[in-house]
Design a protein around this motif. Sequence first.
Motif, mmCIF file in Angstrom:
data_model
loop_
_atom_site.group_PDB
_atom_site.id
_atom_site.type_symbol
_atom_site.label_atom_id
_atom_site.label_comp_id
_atom_site.label_asym_id
_atom_site.label_seq_id
_atom_site.Cartn_x
_atom_site.Cartn_y
_atom_site.Cartn_z
ATOM 1 N N LEU A 31 1.085 -1.147 -0.077
ATOM 2 C CA LEU A 31 -0.059 0.071 0.104
ATOM 3 C C LEU A 31 0.796 1.334 0.021
ATOM 4 O O LEU A 31 1.981 1.457 0.725
ATOM 5 C CB LEU A 31 -0.869 -0.043 1.351
ATOM 6 C CG LEU A 31 -1.965 -1.129 1.272
ATOM 7 C CD1 LEU A 31 -2.534 -1.003 2.755
ATOM 8 C CD2 LEU A 31 -3.026 -0.925 0.352
ATOM 9 N N GLY A 32 0.358 2.298 -0.736
ATOM 10 C CA GLY A 32 1.072 3.578 -0.618
ATOM 11 C C GLY A 32 0.079 4.734 -0.653
ATOM 12 O O GLY A 32 -1.185 4.441 -0.394
ATOM 13 N N ARG A 50 -18.368 -1.621 13.835
ATOM 14 C CA ARG A 50 -17.248 -1.468 14.591
ATOM 15 C C ARG A 50 -15.951 -1.711 13.364
ATOM 16 O O ARG A 50 -16.184 -2.177 12.283
ATOM 17 C CB ARG A 50 -16.912 -2.564 15.590
ATOM 18 C CG ARG A 50 -17.869 -2.301 16.615
ATOM 19 C CD ARG A 50 -17.648 -3.394 17.647
ATOM 20 N NE ARG A 50 -16.448 -3.239 18.369
ATOM 21 C CZ ARG A 50 -16.498 -2.634 19.633
ATOM 22 N NH1 ARG A 50 -17.528 -2.493 20.173
ATOM 23 N NH2 ARG A 50 -15.288 -2.602 20.129
ATOM 24 N N ILE A 51 -14.845 -1.098 13.769
ATOM 25 C CA ILE A 51 -13.697 -1.149 12.816
ATOM 26 C C ILE A 51 -13.143 -2.652 13.006
ATOM 27 O O ILE A 51 -12.889 -2.975 14.115
ATOM 28 C CB ILE A 51 -12.432 0.116 12.910
ATOM 29 C CG1 ILE A 51 -11.589 -0.095 11.895
ATOM 30 C CG2 ILE A 51 -11.957 -0.033 14.274
ATOM 31 C CD1 ILE A 51 -11.014 1.194 11.640
ATOM 32 N N ALA A 52 -12.511 -3.210 11.939
ATOM 33 C CA ALA A 52 -12.034 -4.336 12.230
ATOM 34 C C ALA A 52 -10.265 -4.173 12.332
ATOM 35 O O ALA A 52 -9.940 -3.130 11.750
ATOM 36 C CB ALA A 52 -12.132 -5.128 10.791
ATOM 37 N N PRO A 53 -9.651 -5.060 13.040
ATOM 38 C CA PRO A 53 -8.327 -4.880 13.549
ATOM 39 C C PRO A 53 -7.365 -4.862 12.181
ATOM 40 O O PRO A 53 -6.536 -4.281 12.015
ATOM 41 C CB PRO A 53 -7.947 -6.044 14.549
ATOM 42 C CG PRO A 53 -8.836 -7.198 14.172
ATOM 43 C CD PRO A 53 -10.282 -6.235 13.616
ATOM 44 N N GLU A 54 -7.891 -5.574 11.146
ATOM 45 C CA GLU A 54 -7.213 -5.763 9.593
ATOM 46 C C GLU A 54 -7.276 -4.190 8.923
ATOM 47 O O GLU A 54 -6.196 -3.774 8.411
ATOM 48 C CB GLU A 54 -7.930 -6.596 8.737
ATOM 49 C CG GLU A 54 -7.856 -7.994 9.358
ATOM 50 C CD GLU A 54 -8.793 -8.486 10.359
ATOM 51 O OE1 GLU A 54 -8.742 -9.549 10.971
ATOM 52 O OE2 GLU A 54 -9.775 -7.814 10.680
ATOM 53 N N THR A 55 -8.231 -3.470 9.247
ATOM 54 C CA THR A 55 -8.360 -2.205 8.703
ATOM 55 C C THR A 55 -7.426 -1.256 9.419
ATOM 56 O O THR A 55 -6.742 -0.591 8.654
ATOM 57 C CB THR A 55 -10.076 -1.554 8.715
ATOM 58 O OG1 THR A 55 -10.862 -2.415 8.022
ATOM 59 C CG2 THR A 55 -9.946 -0.503 8.351
ATOM 60 N N LEU A 56 -7.279 -1.532 10.614
ATOM 61 C CA LEU A 56 -6.394 -0.426 11.314
ATOM 62 C C LEU A 56 -4.914 -0.787 10.750
ATOM 63 O O LEU A 56 -4.018 -0.055 10.800
ATOM 64 C CB LEU A 56 -6.630 -0.738 12.823
ATOM 65 C CG LEU A 56 -7.838 0.001 13.361
ATOM 66 C CD1 LEU A 56 -8.431 -0.420 14.663
ATOM 67 C CD2 LEU A 56 -7.759 1.428 13.642
ATOM 68 N N GLN A 57 -4.633 -2.062 10.666
ATOM 69 C CA GLN A 57 -3.334 -2.513 10.486
ATOM 70 C C GLN A 57 -3.177 -2.002 8.889
ATOM 71 O O GLN A 57 -1.870 -1.583 8.500
ATOM 72 C CB GLN A 57 -3.274 -4.301 10.372
ATOM 73 C CG GLN A 57 -3.302 -4.729 11.661
ATOM 74 C CD GLN A 57 -2.032 -4.591 12.448
ATOM 75 O OE1 GLN A 57 -1.006 -3.739 11.930
ATOM 76 N NE2 GLN A 57 -1.942 -5.108 13.742
ATOM 77 N N LEU A 58 -3.796 -2.044 8.160
ATOM 78 C CA LEU A 58 -4.029 -1.591 6.834
ATOM 79 C C LEU A 58 -3.399 0.013 6.931
ATOM 80 O O LEU A 58 -2.811 0.593 6.102
ATOM 81 C CB LEU A 58 -4.972 -1.667 5.928
ATOM 82 C CG LEU A 58 -5.347 -3.105 5.255
ATOM 83 C CD1 LEU A 58 -6.581 -3.395 4.816
ATOM 84 C CD2 LEU A 58 -4.310 -3.599 4.543
ATOM 85 N N GLN A 59 -4.292 0.696 7.702
ATOM 86 C CA GLN A 59 -4.354 2.221 7.666
ATOM 87 C C GLN A 59 -2.671 2.280 8.470
ATOM 88 O O GLN A 59 -2.054 3.306 8.107
ATOM 89 C CB GLN A 59 -5.060 2.701 8.746
ATOM 90 C CG GLN A 59 -6.548 2.503 8.226
ATOM 91 C CD GLN A 59 -6.894 3.752 7.285
ATOM 92 O OE1 GLN A 59 -5.819 4.424 6.686
ATOM 93 N NE2 GLN A 59 -8.185 4.030 6.758
ATOM 94 N N ALA A 60 -2.059 1.445 9.199
ATOM 95 C CA ALA A 60 -0.916 1.631 9.685
ATOM 96 C C ALA A 60 0.214 1.668 8.583
ATOM 97 O O ALA A 60 1.107 1.998 8.579
ATOM 98 C CB ALA A 60 -0.624 0.601 10.881
ATOM 99 N N THR A 61 -0.100 0.526 7.525
ATOM 100 C CA THR A 61 0.661 0.253 6.566
ATOM 101 C C THR A 61 0.803 1.343 5.756
ATOM 102 O O THR A 61 1.825 1.986 5.184
ATOM 103 C CB THR A 61 0.247 -0.977 5.644
ATOM 104 O OG1 THR A 61 0.380 -2.178 6.544
ATOM 105 C CG2 THR A 61 1.193 -1.099 4.756
#
Length: 142
Positions: A5-6, A47-58
């Motif tokens: 992701l960029g 609710r937000i999924a933890p995977e979505t937050l990890q993607l946002q972190a990336t």
Amino acid sequence: MTTDLGPGDYPLSVNRQDLLRTPTGKPLSALTMDAVVAGEITAEDLRIAPETLQLQATLAESVHRRQLAQNLRRAAELTAVPDAEVLAMYNALRPRASSRDQLITIAENLESKYHAPVCGALVREAAEVYERRDLLAREEDR
């Protein structure tokens, strides 16, 4: 989960909607008013999924926002922790609210029970900093 992701993928809800799912596994496109009216959407879906937050972190890391990325990773871990426990931890982390041992117990609980090593490390760091700055609970504070 992709790590390619960029900046061009931001916002994910517009540019990479294919990657986003609710905590129950529904695609983001399933969150419609018709689905709500039909009773197909639950509170858990909102609710937000933890995977979505990890993607946002990336994404944050891709633009050199390392601190934001760490915050998002901690948030992803905290999605597994019940709200009441998050609030109790928040209160325990106030200056002079907890002893070093109490903070270490919280860190260990995060790491072992919730598999939240990033959050656990933050609480351990808080215990060390509070000790150095004399911000741990005192006997008269309890």
